[in-house]
Each structure stands twice: as structure tokens, then as C-alpha cells.
Write a protein that holds these residues in place. Structure first.
Motif, mmCIF file in Angstrom:
data_model
loop_
_atom_site.group_PDB
_atom_site.id
_atom_site.type_symbol
_atom_site.label_atom_id
_atom_site.label_comp_id
_atom_site.label_asym_id
_atom_site.label_seq_id
_atom_site.Cartn_x
_atom_site.Cartn_y
_atom_site.Cartn_z
ATOM 1 N N ALA A 97 24.208 -9.142 20.222
ATOM 2 C CA ALA A 97 25.168 -10.240 20.101
ATOM 3 C C ALA A 97 24.521 -11.625 20.149
ATOM 4 N N THR A 98 23.261 -11.727 20.542
ATOM 5 C CA THR A 98 22.647 -13.038 20.709
ATOM 6 C C THR A 98 21.938 -13.492 19.443
ATOM 7 N N ASP A 99 21.907 -14.823 19.249
ATOM 8 C CA ASP A 99 21.174 -15.409 18.128
ATOM 9 C C ASP A 99 19.777 -15.868 18.533
ATOM 10 N N ALA A 100 19.417 -15.687 19.792
ATOM 11 C CA ALA A 100 18.089 -16.110 20.234
ATOM 12 C C ALA A 100 17.006 -15.345 19.472
ATOM 13 N N VAL A 101 15.926 -16.037 19.153
ATOM 14 C CA VAL A 101 14.817 -15.430 18.419
ATOM 15 C C VAL A 101 14.092 -14.447 19.330
ATOM 16 N N ARG A 102 13.932 -13.231 18.862
ATOM 17 C CA ARG A 102 13.233 -12.215 19.645
ATOM 18 C C ARG A 102 11.729 -12.361 19.479
ATOM 19 N N VAL A 103 11.031 -12.429 20.592
ATOM 20 C CA VAL A 103 9.573 -12.510 20.599
ATOM 21 C C VAL A 103 9.050 -11.182 21.133
ATOM 22 N N PRO A 104 8.410 -10.371 20.299
ATOM 23 C CA PRO A 104 7.933 -9.064 20.777
ATOM 24 C C PRO A 104 6.779 -9.211 21.766
ATOM 25 N N ASP A 105 6.694 -8.267 22.670
ATOM 26 C CA ASP A 105 5.608 -8.220 23.644
ATOM 27 C C ASP A 105 4.331 -7.809 22.913
ATOM 28 N N ALA A 106 3.487 -8.794 22.585
ATOM 29 C CA ALA A 106 2.273 -8.544 21.790
ATOM 30 C C ALA A 106 1.033 -8.789 22.635
ATOM 31 N N PRO A 107 0.065 -7.878 22.628
ATOM 32 C CA PRO A 107 -1.153 -8.056 23.427
ATOM 33 C C PRO A 107 -1.901 -9.343 23.094
ATOM 34 N N ALA A 108 -1.766 -9.829 21.854
ATOM 35 C CA ALA A 108 -2.521 -11.016 21.453
ATOM 36 C C ALA A 108 -1.935 -12.309 22.001
ATOM 37 N N ASP A 109 -0.700 -12.281 22.485
ATOM 38 C CA ASP A 109 -0.077 -13.505 23.001
ATOM 39 C C ASP A 109 -0.804 -13.995 24.243
ATOM 40 N N THR A 110 -1.066 -15.295 24.275
ATOM 41 C CA THR A 110 -1.730 -15.896 25.429
ATOM 42 C C THR A 110 -0.698 -16.262 26.494
ATOM 43 N N ALA A 111 -1.192 -16.536 27.697
ATOM 44 C CA ALA A 111 -0.293 -16.978 28.764
ATOM 45 C C ALA A 111 0.402 -18.274 28.380
ATOM 46 N N ARG A 112 -0.288 -19.148 27.669
ATOM 47 C CA ARG A 112 0.319 -20.403 27.227
ATOM 48 C C ARG A 112 1.486 -20.139 26.277
ATOM 49 N N ARG A 113 1.311 -19.170 25.376
ATOM 50 C CA ARG A 113 2.402 -18.836 24.448
ATOM 51 C C ARG A 113 3.593 -18.247 25.210
ATOM 52 N N LEU A 114 3.334 -17.345 26.134
ATOM 53 C CA LEU A 114 4.414 -16.737 26.897
ATOM 54 C C LEU A 114 5.136 -17.765 27.759
ATOM 55 N N ASP A 115 4.425 -18.772 28.207
ATOM 56 C CA ASP A 115 5.038 -19.799 29.037
ATOM 57 C C ASP A 115 6.047 -20.631 28.251
ATOM 58 N N ARG A 116 5.930 -20.631 26.928
ATOM 59 C CA ARG A 116 6.875 -21.392 26.104
ATOM 60 C C ARG A 116 8.138 -20.594 25.794
ATOM 61 N N VAL A 117 8.132 -19.297 26.090
ATOM 62 C CA VAL A 117 9.319 -18.479 25.853
ATOM 63 C C VAL A 117 10.347 -18.777 26.942
ATOM 64 N N ASP A 118 11.599 -18.936 26.545
ATOM 65 C CA ASP A 118 12.633 -19.353 27.496
ATOM 66 C C ASP A 118 13.029 -18.246 28.469
ATOM 67 N N SER A 119 13.144 -17.015 27.988
ATOM 68 C CA SER A 119 13.662 -15.923 28.822
ATOM 69 C C SER A 119 12.974 -14.619 28.456
ATOM 70 N N VAL A 120 13.063 -13.656 29.364
ATOM 71 C CA VAL A 120 12.628 -12.294 29.087
ATOM 72 C C VAL A 120 13.708 -11.342 29.599
ATOM 73 N N VAL A 121 13.958 -10.286 28.836
ATOM 74 C CA VAL A 121 14.921 -9.253 29.237
ATOM 75 C C VAL A 121 14.159 -7.939 29.368
ATOM 76 N N THR A 122 14.301 -7.271 30.511
ATOM 77 C CA THR A 122 13.636 -5.989 30.720
ATOM 78 C C THR A 122 14.590 -5.000 31.363
ATOM 79 N N GLY A 123 14.199 -3.732 31.311
ATOM 80 C CA GLY A 123 14.795 -2.726 32.160
ATOM 81 C C GLY A 123 14.008 -2.671 33.451
ATOM 82 N N CYS A 124 14.183 -1.597 34.218
ATOM 83 C CA CYS A 124 13.387 -1.423 35.427
ATOM 84 C C CYS A 124 13.141 0.066 35.644
#
Length: 228
Positions: A97-124
């Protein structure tokens, strides 16, 4: 003598008085402690989890499978999230239902890139009622450890009552110690020497928990956006 030889020498000296017939550690240490504090129904255990999560300043919501996509849409919109970090095994219908852009969990992403992502959704993997703790183990619906530590806003979905246990001993029985376990009790917080609380130093400032499965409700409880 180098450091390795000194350490091994200390180990040998510590074990010098151990006889061949001595019981191994696993047998020698008594395991007769309480596995849980009191007896509860599944519904009472979920209620205890909700209360303790809220006590740790997590924001607790309740939803069933049909309500979940709309709830996630609302929470992301209220946070102003334009991007949401998504583990590879997160069910697609959760974010339908959301229009937010999905950013896949990619090994190449740096901590700086992840810090720019607004939210994360996970299970547990499991949630512990007595301590208000969520445990992630790196399964596909949870992703790598760092995706729950870097973004400022973490939404964690807990399937109730299946993923909820009363105590830490019960949780350990379900967890694989070889997996990368992340134990979360509320949003990131620390205090300096003057006890000034600071949130977001080593993890998300905002932790929202969705109890998926809506257990039977007590009279007078609301439960929407709260641990009621």
C-alpha cells in the motif's frame, strides 16, 4: 615467549587440577533455575510483551494480516519516509500500500548510504515478553545486522503469538547461536555521566513494533498506536 605461548600456558595451569573423570561443564552447572516467572496464557504473554516494549519507549501497534499494509503505509507516511529499506525475504504484500521507494538490502551499500534511508521494515526471530526484547537473527525477512542499526526509524513486525516467548531461556532454545543475533530492547539510548539520555547514538531513534495477529482484547483497551 610470545603472547600465544603465555595464554596457552595459563590455560594449561588453570586445567592442571582437572581430573580425567571430572564431569564436563555442561553437566556440572545446575540448570534447575526458573525458565519463566509465573504461568501465563499466550494472550497474557503477548500483553506483557506489549507493556514492556512500551516501557522501553517503543511504539506498539496491533494489526491482522489484512490491516498490516495500510498500517505500514500510515506509519511510513507519518514519519515522512521517502525510502524504506527492505530485507530480501520480507513479504511483498506487507508494503503493497505504500508509495515509498523500496531500497533492497544490498551488500555493496555503504553505511553512509544506509544512513540516508528514512526507515527500515523487518520481521523478527523471537520476542521476549519478560524483558520487552526483540531478537533478529539475520533470516531473509530480517536482513543483515546493520540494516536495523543504521536507519533512524525501525518498524519490526512480530507474529503473535507464535514468535513470542515468556523468558530469555525460552528464547535461547529457539535461537541458533551460530547466527548473527541482534537483541533490541527499545530504541537506541545511552546516558552520559550526568545521566542525560541521548537516543539514536548506536541505532534507531524510533522503534515501532507491530504485533501481527491481534490477540483477544481486554475490555476498555484501544491498542492502536499504543500497548493497550
Amino acid at each position: 615467549m610470545n603472547s600465544r605461548e603465555r595464554i596457552l600456558g595459563r590455560v594449561r595451569r588453570a586445567l592442571a587440577d582437572v581430573t580425567p573423570d571430572e564431569r564436563p561443564y555442561e553437566e556440572a552447572v545446575p540448570r534447575d533455575y526458573l525458565r519463566a516467572h509465573g504461568e501465563r496464557t499466550a494472550e497474557e504473554t503477548v500483553e506483557l510483551l506489549a507493556r514492556n516494549l512500551a516501557d522501553y519507549r517503543a511504539i506498539v501497534h496491533r494489526a491482522d494480516a489484512e490491516e498490516l499494509p495500510v498500517l505500514l503505509m500510515r506509519l511510513l507516511a507519518e514519519h515522512g519516509s521517502r525510502e524504506v529499506l527492505v530485507p530480501p525475504g520480507l513479504p511483498e504484500e506487507w508494503l503493497a500500500a505504500t508509495d515509498a521507494v523500496r531500497v533492497p538490502d544490498a551488500p555493496a551499500d555503504t553505511a553512509r548510504r544506509l544512513d540516508r534511508v528514512d526507515s527500515v521494515v523487518t520481521g523478527c526471530a523471537v520476542a521476549i515478553a519478560e524483558t520487552g526484547t526483540l531478537v533478529l537473527d539475520g533470516s531473509p525477512d530480517q536482513g543483515r545486522r546493520r540494516i536495523s542499526l543504521i536507519p533512524d526509524h525501525h518498524i519490526c513486525v512480530v507474529r503473535v503469538p507464535d514468535q513470542v516467548v515468556s523468558s530469555v531461556p525460552q528464547a535461547l532454545e529457539r535461537l541458533d547461536p551460530a547466527r548473527p543475533l541482534t537483541w533490541i530492547s527499545g530504541p537506541s539510548a545511552t546516558s552520559d555521566i550526568e545521566l542525560d539520555r541521548v537516543e539514536g547514538v548506536h541505532g534507531p531513534r524510533t522503534l515501532e513494533v507491530i504485533l501481527l495477529g491481534r490477540p483477544p482484547r481486554r475490555v476498555g483497551s484501544t491498542g492502536r498506536g499504543t500497548a493497550g
